[in-house]
Design a protein around this motif. Structure first.
Motif, PDB file in Angstrom:
ATOM      1  N   ALA A  72      56.228  20.937  34.729  1.00 25.85           N
ATOM      2  CA  ALA A  72      57.132  21.908  34.113  1.00 25.85           C
ATOM      3  C   ALA A  72      57.867  21.345  32.907  1.00 25.85           C
ATOM      4  CB  ALA A  72      58.156  22.363  35.149  1.00 25.85           C
ATOM      5  N   SER A  73      57.688  20.079  32.638  1.00 24.63           N
ATOM      6  CA  SER A  73      58.551  19.457  31.644  1.00 24.63           C
ATOM      7  C   SER A  73      58.425  20.101  30.263  1.00 24.63           C
ATOM      8  CB  SER A  73      58.244  17.965  31.556  1.00 24.63           C
ATOM      9  OG  SER A  73      56.879  17.803  31.254  1.00 24.63           O
ATOM     10  N   VAL A  74      57.253  20.634  29.945  1.00 30.45           N
ATOM     11  CA  VAL A  74      57.090  21.225  28.613  1.00 30.45           C
ATOM     12  C   VAL A  74      57.827  22.562  28.530  1.00 30.45           C
ATOM     13  CG1 VAL A  74      55.436  22.121  26.958  1.00 30.45           C
ATOM     14  CG2 VAL A  74      54.862  20.130  28.342  1.00 30.45           C
ATOM     15  N   MET A  75      57.437  23.500  29.431  1.00 28.48           N
ATOM     16  CA  MET A  75      58.044  24.828  29.365  1.00 28.48           C
ATOM     17  C   MET A  75      59.463  24.819  29.896  1.00 28.48           C
ATOM     18  SD  MET A  75      54.880  27.210  30.444  1.00 28.48           S
ATOM     19  CE  MET A  75      55.727  28.713  30.016  1.00 28.48           C
ATOM     20  N   GLY A  76      59.781  23.848  30.728  1.00 31.45           N
ATOM     21  CA  GLY A  76      61.102  23.804  31.341  1.00 31.45           C
ATOM     22  C   GLY A  76      62.221  23.523  30.374  1.00 31.45           C
ATOM     23  N   THR A  77      61.881  23.161  29.159  1.00 33.85           N
ATOM     24  CA  THR A  77      62.918  22.890  28.171  1.00 33.85           C
ATOM     25  C   THR A  77      62.749  23.760  26.927  1.00 33.85           C
ATOM     26  OG1 THR A  77      61.553  21.148  27.253  1.00 33.85           O
ATOM     27  CG2 THR A  77      63.171  20.477  28.884  1.00 33.85           C
ATOM     28  N   ALA A  78      61.799  24.666  26.976  1.00 39.01           N
ATOM     29  CA  ALA A  78      61.502  25.461  25.776  1.00 39.01           C
ATOM     30  C   ALA A  78      62.691  26.331  25.390  1.00 39.01           C
ATOM     31  CB  ALA A  78      60.278  26.333  26.041  1.00 39.01           C
ATOM     32  N   PRO A  79      62.918  26.513  24.080  1.00 37.69           N
ATOM     33  CA  PRO A  79      63.987  27.412  23.627  1.00 37.69           C
ATOM     34  C   PRO A  79      63.570  28.864  23.838  1.00 37.69           C
ATOM     35  CG  PRO A  79      62.755  26.592  21.750  1.00 37.69           C
ATOM     36  CD  PRO A  79      62.170  25.923  22.968  1.00 37.69           C
ATOM     37  N   PRO A  80      64.527  29.824  23.731  1.00 39.80           N
ATOM     38  CA  PRO A  80      64.148  31.229  23.915  1.00 39.80           C
ATOM     39  C   PRO A  80      63.153  31.687  22.846  1.00 39.80           C
ATOM     40  CG  PRO A  80      66.451  31.012  23.242  1.00 39.80           C
ATOM     41  CD  PRO A  80      65.947  29.634  23.470  1.00 39.80           C
ATOM     42  N   HIS A  81      62.355  32.660  23.206  1.00 36.60           N
ATOM     43  CA  HIS A  81      61.399  33.198  22.235  1.00 36.60           C
ATOM     44  C   HIS A  81      62.156  33.802  21.052  1.00 36.60           C
ATOM     45  CE1 HIS A  81      57.895  32.633  24.768  1.00 36.60           C
ATOM     46  NE2 HIS A  81      58.628  33.043  25.781  1.00 36.60           N
ATOM     47  N   PRO A  82      61.661  33.600  19.843  1.00 31.54           N
ATOM     48  CA  PRO A  82      62.374  34.102  18.647  1.00 31.54           C
ATOM     49  C   PRO A  82      62.470  35.619  18.600  1.00 31.54           C
ATOM     50  CG  PRO A  82      60.167  33.309  18.071  1.00 31.54           C
ATOM     51  CD  PRO A  82      60.394  32.925  19.503  1.00 31.54           C
ATOM     52  N   TYR A  83      61.606  36.315  19.340  1.00 33.33           N
ATOM     53  CA  TYR A  83      61.571  37.776  19.282  1.00 33.33           C
ATOM     54  C   TYR A  83      62.828  38.410  19.872  1.00 33.33           C
ATOM     55  CZ  TYR A  83      56.789  36.280  18.647  1.00 33.33           C
ATOM     56  OH  TYR A  83      55.671  35.628  18.206  1.00 33.33           O
ATOM     57  N   LEU A  84      63.514  37.698  20.724  1.00 33.77           N
ATOM     58  CA  LEU A  84      64.719  38.283  21.321  1.00 33.77           C
ATOM     59  C   LEU A  84      65.756  38.552  20.234  1.00 33.77           C
ATOM     60  CD1 LEU A  84      63.297  37.140  23.906  1.00 33.77           C
ATOM     61  CD2 LEU A  84      65.601  36.896  24.842  1.00 33.77           C
ATOM     62  N   ALA A  85      65.985  37.555  19.400  1.00 29.40           N
ATOM     63  CA  ALA A  85      66.991  37.725  18.346  1.00 29.40           C
ATOM     64  C   ALA A  85      66.577  38.839  17.391  1.00 29.40           C
ATOM     65  CB  ALA A  85      67.167  36.408  17.593  1.00 29.40           C
ATOM     66  N   ILE A  86      65.276  38.924  17.110  1.00 25.42           N
ATOM     67  CA  ILE A  86      64.787  39.935  16.167  1.00 25.42           C
ATOM     68  C   ILE A  86      64.886  41.338  16.773  1.00 25.42           C
ATOM     69  CG2 ILE A  86      62.717  40.768  14.952  1.00 25.42           C
ATOM     70  CD1 ILE A  86      61.783  37.761  14.975  1.00 25.42           C
TER      71      ILE A  86
ATOM     72  N   ALA B  15      58.618  51.082  34.569  1.00 28.22           N
ATOM     73  CA  ALA B  15      59.223  52.109  35.430  1.00 28.22           C
ATOM     74  C   ALA B  15      60.661  51.743  35.795  1.00 28.22           C
ATOM     75  CB  ALA B  15      58.387  52.277  36.690  1.00 28.22           C
ATOM     76  N   TRP B  16      61.069  50.525  35.564  1.00 28.62           N
ATOM     77  CA  TRP B  16      62.399  50.065  35.963  1.00 28.62           C
ATOM     78  C   TRP B  16      63.423  50.146  34.820  1.00 28.62           C
ATOM     79  CZ3 TRP B  16      59.943  44.970  38.219  1.00 28.62           C
ATOM     80  CH2 TRP B  16      59.165  45.313  39.335  1.00 28.62           C
ATOM     81  N   VAL B  17      63.015  50.747  33.699  1.00 25.89           N
ATOM     82  CA  VAL B  17      63.939  50.915  32.565  1.00 25.89           C
ATOM     83  C   VAL B  17      64.714  52.222  32.739  1.00 25.89           C
ATOM     84  CG1 VAL B  17      64.123  51.183  30.057  1.00 25.89           C
ATOM     85  CG2 VAL B  17      62.383  49.642  31.026  1.00 25.89           C
ATOM     86  N   ALA B  18      66.019  52.170  32.607  1.00 30.91           N
ATOM     87  CA  ALA B  18      66.859  53.365  32.750  1.00 30.91           C
ATOM     88  C   ALA B  18      66.677  54.287  31.536  1.00 30.91           C
ATOM     89  CB  ALA B  18      68.322  52.939  32.857  1.00 30.91           C
ATOM     90  N   PRO B  19      66.966  55.590  31.689  1.00 31.18           N
ATOM     91  CA  PRO B  19      66.936  56.488  30.527  1.00 31.18           C
ATOM     92  C   PRO B  19      67.806  55.931  29.403  1.00 31.18           C
ATOM     93  CG  PRO B  19      67.194  57.735  32.557  1.00 31.18           C
ATOM     94  CD  PRO B  19      67.302  56.281  32.934  1.00 31.18           C
ATOM     95  N   GLY B  20      67.264  55.934  28.194  1.00 27.10           N
ATOM     96  CA  GLY B  20      67.994  55.369  27.054  1.00 27.10           C
ATOM     97  C   GLY B  20      67.849  53.863  26.942  1.00 27.10           C
ATOM     98  N   GLY B  21      67.217  53.252  27.925  1.00 24.22           N
ATOM     99  CA  GLY B  21      67.082  51.794  27.951  1.00 24.22           C
ATOM    100  C   GLY B  21      65.877  51.296  27.162  1.00 24.22           C
ATOM    101  N   THR B  22      65.725  49.987  27.156  1.00 25.73           N
ATOM    102  CA  THR B  22      64.720  49.324  26.312  1.00 25.73           C
ATOM    103  C   THR B  22      63.759  48.485  27.143  1.00 25.73           C
ATOM    104  OG1 THR B  22      66.160  49.245  24.379  1.00 25.73           O
ATOM    105  CG2 THR B  22      64.464  47.557  24.497  1.00 25.73           C
ATOM    106  N   LEU B  23      62.497  48.547  26.732  1.00 26.67           N
ATOM    107  CA  LEU B  23      61.447  47.702  27.294  1.00 26.67           C
ATOM    108  C   LEU B  23      60.999  46.750  26.191  1.00 26.67           C
ATOM    109  CD1 LEU B  23      59.225  47.144  29.531  1.00 26.67           C
ATOM    110  CD2 LEU B  23      57.839  48.862  28.322  1.00 26.67           C
ATOM    111  N   LEU B  24      60.975  45.454  26.483  1.00 22.32           N
ATOM    112  CA  LEU B  24      60.477  44.478  25.506  1.00 22.32           C
ATOM    113  C   LEU B  24      59.401  43.627  26.182  1.00 22.32           C
ATOM    114  CD1 LEU B  24      60.586  43.046  22.728  1.00 22.32           C
ATOM    115  CD2 LEU B  24      62.310  41.508  23.718  1.00 22.32           C
ATOM    116  N   ILE B  25      58.211  43.704  25.631  1.00 19.13           N
ATOM    117  CA  ILE B  25      57.083  42.936  26.171  1.00 19.13           C
ATOM    118  C   ILE B  25      56.618  41.932  25.119  1.00 19.13           C
ATOM    119  CG2 ILE B  25      54.654  43.059  26.864  1.00 19.13           C
ATOM    120  CD1 ILE B  25      55.271  45.873  28.001  1.00 19.13           C
TER     121      ILE B  25
END
Ligand SMILES: C[S@@+](CC[C@H](N)C(=O)[O-])C[C@H]1O[C@@H](n2cnc3c(N)ncnc32)[C@H](O)[C@@H]1O
Length: 213
Positions: A20-34, A130-140
């Motif tokens: 796990a050492s590689v992924m266990g320290t990875a920074p967040p994906h850049p797409y979240l900020a975008i 299916a678990w996104v509330a009305p008005g909510g967001t799905l990010l894949i």
């Protein structure tokens, strides 16, 4: 060809210290900020949260996060990182097989990054959508199909059954229910711990569930 199934045993091995050492320290994906910068914080589910970088990123921005993963080893690493980041109270770590688990309430945001369970990839996206509330967001965020099909994580290339295209995801999102905001296929370069780099080919789909217009 992949010679294993992406079951709990596989993912526990994947997250065992050392592996796990590689992924266990990875920074967040850049797409979240975008993709998420403009959203007011609410409740969020990180489906297949791994070592927790994205869940912690959300918690730091005021989201109340449920971070679920099938692998206890990943959650233990993630919880350590959340403590270090001072966001313990904003993240519930849940060990669950998301191919059968059901949440007790819908979320304002459901996101998943590179999670690939034993069930077919697009069926997994159907479930979490299916678990996104009305008005909510799905990010894949997924692995792009057709870019170096390999033998799973040991060979560094995503296995073919875990890959998708933007169109294959958006085709599952009923336009009467979803407004697709982002559907892109993109590449980026990430650093490995040894200082070398590798290219990743990604799919990013963001959609808003209609219902509170
Ligand atoms: C490639 S890792 C990605 C981790 C993290 N989201 C990231 O982007 O770095 C895939 C994650 O999905 C989790 N996973 C796979 N199948 C799952 C399932 N059925 N239920 C919950 N989590 C699952 C794995 O344990 C693993 O942590």
């Amino acid at each position: 060809m992949t010679t294993h199934t992406f079951d709990e045993q596989y993912w526990e091995r994947h997250w065992t210290p050392g592996a796990a050492s590689v992924m266990g320290t990875a920074p967040p994906h850049p797409y979240l900020a975008i993709e998420l910068a403009g959203l007011p914080p609410g409740t969020a589910l990180d489906a297949g949260c791994g070592a927790g970088a994205e869940a912690i990123w959300l918690a730091e921005r005021g989201w109340q996060v449920t971070a679920a993963d099938i692998a206890a080893a990943a959650l233990s690493r993630a919880a350590e990182r959340a403590t270090a980041a001072g966001v313990d109270g904003r993240v519930d770590w849940v060990q669950a097989d998301l191919s059968t688990w059901e949440p007790s309430a819908a979320f304002d945001l459901v996101l998943t990054n590179y999670a690939h369970p034993a069930i077919p990839q697009l069926a997994f996206y159907d479930r979490i959508a299916a678990w996104v509330a009305p008005g909510g967001t799905l990010l894949i965020v997924g692995h792009l199909d057709g870019h170096g099909h390999g033998h799973g994580h040991n060979g560094e290339e995503p296995p073919p059954e875990a890959t998708v295209t933007a169109a294959s995801i958006t085709a599952r999102l009923d336009p009467g229910v979803w407004e697709v905001v982002t559907a892109v296929e993109t590449e980026r370069t990430v650093a490995r711990p040894d200082g070398s780099t590798k290219r990743l080919a990604d799919v990013v789909v963001r959609a808003r569930r209609r219902g509170t217009d």
